[in-house]
Design an enzyme around this catalytic site. Structure first.
Site, short mmCIF file in Angstrom:
data_model
loop_
_atom_site.label_atom_id
_atom_site.label_comp_id
_atom_site.label_asym_id
_atom_site.label_seq_id
_atom_site.Cartn_x
_atom_site.Cartn_y
_atom_site.Cartn_z
NE ARG A 147 50.26 25.91 24.63
CZ ARG A 147 49.87 25.54 23.41
NH1 ARG A 147 48.56 25.34 23.15
NH2 ARG A 147 50.75 25.41 22.43
CE1 TYR A 159 49.56 21.95 21.82
CE2 TYR A 159 49.28 22.11 19.43
CZ TYR A 159 49.09 22.63 20.70
OH TYR A 159 48.44 23.81 20.84
CG ASP A 210 46.56 22.22 24.08
OD1 ASP A 210 46.37 23.11 23.25
OD2 ASP A 210 45.83 21.21 24.21
CG HIS A 212 46.57 19.54 20.46
ND1 HIS A 212 46.37 19.12 19.18
CD2 HIS A 212 46.40 20.87 20.43
CE1 HIS A 212 46.12 20.15 18.39
NE2 HIS A 212 46.14 21.24 19.13
CD GLU A 236 44.06 24.14 25.32
OE1 GLU A 236 44.85 24.88 25.95
OE2 GLU A 236 43.82 24.27 24.12
CD GLU A 262 42.20 24.15 20.62
OE1 GLU A 262 42.72 24.70 21.62
OE2 GLU A 262 42.87 23.77 19.65
NE ARG A 283 41.64 26.11 24.80
CZ ARG A 283 42.27 27.20 24.39
NH1 ARG A 283 42.17 28.31 25.10
NH2 ARG A 283 42.97 27.21 23.27
CD GLU A 339 45.53 29.81 22.83
OE1 GLU A 339 44.36 29.40 22.73
OE2 GLU A 339 46.51 29.19 22.38
CD1 TRP A 402 49.52 17.03 15.10
CD2 TRP A 402 47.92 18.59 15.13
NE1 TRP A 402 50.14 18.23 15.25
CE2 TRP A 402 49.21 19.21 15.28
CE3 TRP A 402 46.77 19.38 15.13
CZ2 TRP A 402 49.33 20.62 15.41
CZ3 TRP A 402 46.90 20.76 15.26
CH2 TRP A 402 48.18 21.33 15.39
#
Ligand code: GCO
Ligand code: MG
Length: 402
Positions: A147, A159, A210, A212, A236, A262, A283, A339, A402
């Site tokens: 990643r 991030y 990602d 995020h 992601e 996630e 995820r 991951e 975030w």
């Protein structure tokens, strides 16, 4: 066999972890991870006040019934705190069952579908040259999937990029830090990052990124299209997933593979995403999604729609979750990738484990149960310290994801 006690071990070797230890009248115990990054003591209280009293005297082999008792019997269901608590109990019970039957947990989940679990790790840099060097370092370590996150020019903190020279650890002790975000600067920059990475390392390396949760659906569609020439393994969390329908819009514009989940704690958070094939990887993780019992069901549903797993595996999920994820990942047919953000050496000392990394894959080991333990004496030397995940604001001060 009967459950005789269940207690929590809360510790902070470099970061906070909450571990549930369930003991039985035959001297066998099991471990479950109850860590919810930035909300650790909420889960600890839920377990201590509302769950543990109901476990004493039960048969630890009755994993499904105990799961249903804690889910349906609670009346108030779902949510990260509730499902993390249920997950901790569930994983500890699978650990006990494996130990009692003298077999690794993957054998209780259908046995090996593969020898090892393909993993990806995190490369990051303050700028493109830094990110390139970080990719190179992880390539040399033997990773086959990496990643890549990078500082965005003109934005003070991005991030996935550590502050200073310490490894990236999102939760910080003290009150939440505030970081700035600029969608425009990010969208203009990321294609340059992956063009540079592909030019340096060629076409075969699996690259992941990602987002995020930070884009609107149409911005995510724009990013997906812009990254198609670099054929990422996945993009992601392109957009917040409360509105699962938002992913239909992204899908209409780009073939970039999408991973999300996630922050999910229930199969229902992903139901439409999976059955409409709006995503390619789910995820949702064992520790926040209700345990091995729940994730096996979610993975089996996803398999019907050719959606693969890509379990979350950041350092704020303890080695107990890493072990559980590797056992489940070895057994399910639609495993995609795991991951692997390696824990610190100190964390690994507190949680001795059988799993190992070799040449891009991870192996859970063949110890009975999960193959992970906790050194309670060492854990006690590192007491809990409240920590928070950061919050983010746009350049105009508007609070954002975030
Ligand atoms: C990831 C995650 C993490 C989370 C962290 C929150 O892809 O590993 O996005 O970086 O931010 O796990 O606690
Ligand atoms: Mg993520």
């Amino acid at each position: 066999m009967k459950i005789t006690s269940a207690r929590l071990i809360v510790c902070s070797p470099d970061r906070n972890f909450v571990t549930l230890k369930i003991e039985t009248d035959e001297g066998i115990y099991g471990l479950g991870d109850a860590t919810l990054n930035g909300r650790e003591l909420a889960v600890a209280a839920y377990l201590e006040e509302h769950v543990i009293p109901c476990l004493i005297g039960r048969d630890p082999f009755a994993i499904e019934d105990i799961w249903q008792y804690l889910y349906r019997g609670a009346y108030w269901r779902r949510g990260p705190v509730t499902m993390t608590a249920i997950a901790a109990v569930d994983v500890a019970l699978w650990d006990i069952k494996g130990k009692a039957l003298n077999t690794p947990v993957y054998n209780l989940l259908g046995g090996k579908s593969r020898q090892g679990a393909l993993v990806y790790t995190h490369a990051n840099g303050a700028d493109i040259p830094g990110a390139i060097e970080s990719v190179r370092k992880h390539l040399e370590e033997g990773y086959l999937a990496i990643r890549v996150q990078c500082g965005v020019p003109g934005v003070s903190s991005s991030y996935g990029v550590p502050k200073g020279d310490k490894p990236y650890e999102p939760a910080e002790r003290g009150l939440p830090s505030e970081s700035l975000w600029s969608t425009e600067k990010y969208l203009n920059f990321v294609p340059q990052l992956f063009q540079a990475v592909r030019e340096e390392f060629g076409e075969d390396l699996h690259l992941l990124h990602d987002v995020h949760h930070r884009l609107t659906p149409i911005e995510a569609a724009r990013l997906g299209k812009a990254l198609e020439p670099y054929h990422l393994f996945w993009i992601e969390d392109p957009t917040p997933a409360e509105n699962q329908e938002a992913f239909r819009l992204i899908r209409q514009h780009t073939v970039a593979p999408i991973a999300t989940g996630e922050v999910f704690n229930s199969f229902w958070d992903a139901h439409d995403l999976i059955r409409n094939q709006w995503i390619d990887y789910i995820r949702m993780t064992i520790v926040h999604g209700g345990g091995i019992t729940a994730l096996k069901k979610a993975a089996d549903f996803a398999a019907v729609y050719q959606v693969k797993t890509g379990f979350h595996g950041a350092t704020d999920l303890s080695p107990v979750t890493m072990a559980a994820a590797l056992h489940l990942g070895l057994a399910i047919h639609n495993f995609g990738i795991q991951e692997h953000m390696p824990h610190s050496a100190l964390t690994d000392q507190v949680f001795p484990h059988a799993y190992r990394f070799e040449a891009g894959y991870m192996y859970p080991g063949d110890a009975p149960g999960l193959g992970v333990d906790i050194d309670e004496k060492l854990a006690a030397e590192y007491p809990y310290q409240r920590a928070y995940l950061p919050v983010a604001r746009k350049l105009d001060g508007t609070l954002t994801d975030w």
